[in-house]
Design an enzyme around this catalytic site. Structure first.
Site, mmCIF file in Angstrom:
data_model
loop_
_atom_site.group_PDB
_atom_site.id
_atom_site.type_symbol
_atom_site.label_atom_id
_atom_site.label_comp_id
_atom_site.label_asym_id
_atom_site.label_seq_id
_atom_site.Cartn_x
_atom_site.Cartn_y
_atom_site.Cartn_z
ATOM 1 N N ARG A 180 -2.950 3.985 -6.045
ATOM 2 C CA ARG A 180 -3.254 4.688 -4.800
ATOM 3 C C ARG A 180 -4.688 5.184 -4.867
ATOM 4 O O ARG A 180 -5.151 5.627 -5.925
ATOM 5 C CB ARG A 180 -2.307 5.882 -4.586
ATOM 6 C CG ARG A 180 -0.855 5.489 -4.404
ATOM 7 C CD ARG A 180 -0.638 4.828 -3.041
ATOM 8 N NE ARG A 180 0.730 4.402 -2.848
ATOM 9 C CZ ARG A 180 1.114 3.127 -2.815
ATOM 10 N NH1 ARG A 180 0.233 2.165 -2.968
ATOM 11 N NH2 ARG A 180 2.372 2.818 -2.618
ATOM 12 N N GLU A 240 -8.414 5.239 4.084
ATOM 13 C CA GLU A 240 -8.270 3.994 4.839
ATOM 14 C C GLU A 240 -7.610 4.277 6.183
ATOM 15 O O GLU A 240 -6.731 5.130 6.270
ATOM 16 C CB GLU A 240 -7.393 2.996 4.076
ATOM 17 C CG GLU A 240 -8.045 2.424 2.845
ATOM 18 C CD GLU A 240 -7.159 1.411 2.169
ATOM 19 O OE1 GLU A 240 -7.037 0.281 2.690
ATOM 20 O OE2 GLU A 240 -6.581 1.742 1.122
ATOM 21 N N HIS A 291 -4.569 -4.322 0.120
ATOM 22 C CA HIS A 291 -3.505 -3.880 -0.793
ATOM 23 C C HIS A 291 -2.297 -4.812 -0.775
ATOM 24 O O HIS A 291 -1.555 -4.858 -1.741
ATOM 25 C CB HIS A 291 -3.078 -2.452 -0.435
ATOM 26 C CG HIS A 291 -2.196 -1.804 -1.443
ATOM 27 N ND1 HIS A 291 -2.606 -1.550 -2.742
ATOM 28 C CD2 HIS A 291 -0.934 -1.358 -1.361
ATOM 29 C CE1 HIS A 291 -1.630 -0.972 -3.399
ATOM 30 N NE2 HIS A 291 -0.600 -0.837 -2.594
#
Length: 171
Positions: A96, A124, A147
Site C-alpha cells: 500500500r 491516487e 496495481h
C-alpha cells in the site's frame, strides 16, 4: 545477476513468503523484518530475521515491501529506512502506498539514486479516469505500473477456484 544478491523483505506474510520462495530459486540471500516472524519460522523459510526494517535493508541490493496498512505501519518506511539503504539499491513497493513516506522516498530516489518500482502511489485518484500529478510519477528513477497488473486470466481463474473451494468447505 541475482545470484548471491541480497533481497530484504519488509513484511513476511503470505505474499512476502511467496516472493522469498521465488528469490531462493535465483539463489538470492534473504533477510526479512516482520513483527510476527519468529527465528524458528525464519530459519524454516531460509531467511535471516532482522530486528528492524533498518537492519533488514542495510546490506540489501533490493528491498521489497509487503506490509499491511495499519496504525503501526502507516509511514513506517521513511527516512530511517532509506538512510540505511545502500546507494543505487532497488526499492519495490507493491503493498500500500501509505506504508511509505512518499516525500522521504522521493528524496532517497534523488539523493541515493535508488531505483524504484511502484504499483501504488500516494493519494491516487479513486475514479477510473482522473488526472494524477505527483513528483514520483515523472521521476526518471521510478518505474510505475498499475496495481492490478497481476490480474491475468490465470489469476482470475485461480481466484474463482478459491472462492468455490471456500464455499464448498463452508457447505
Amino acid at each position: 545477476g541475482l545470484r548471491g544478491r541480497t533481497l530484504a523483505l519488509l513484511g513476511c506474510g503470505q505474499i512476502g513468503r511467496e516472493v522469498a520462495r521465488r528469490a531462493r530459486a535465483f539463489e538470492m540471500k534473504l533477510v526479512a523484518w516482520d513483527r510476527s516472524l519468529s527465528e524458528h519460522d525464519a530459519a524454516a523459510l531460509g531467511i535471516t530475521r532482522a530486528p528492524s526494517p533498518e537492519a533488514a535493508v542495510r546490506d540489501a541490493d533490493a528491498v521489497s515491501v509487503h506490509l499491511p496498512l495499519g496504525k503501526e505501519t502507516r509511514g513506517r518506511i521513511g527516512e530511517s529506512v532509506f538512510a540505511a539503504m545502500k546507494n543505487g539499491a532497488y526499492f519495490l513497493n507493491t503493498a500500500r502506498a501509505e506504508v511509505v513516506d512518499a516525500d522521504a522516498l522521493l528524496r532517497a530516489v534523488t539523493e541515493k539514486q535508488l531505483r524504484c518500482g511502484l504499483d501504488v502511489f500516494p493519494d491516487e485518484p479513486g475514479a477510473a479516469q482522473a488526472t494524477y500529478d505527483h513528483a514520483l510519477v515523472d521521476h526518471p528513477g521510478v518505474y510505475g505500473t498499475h496495481h492490478i497488473g497481476a490480474s491475468t486470466d490465470e489469476a482470475e481463474e485461480a481466484v474463482g477456484y478459491e472462492v468455490l473451494r471456500i464455499v464448498q468447505a463452508y457447505r
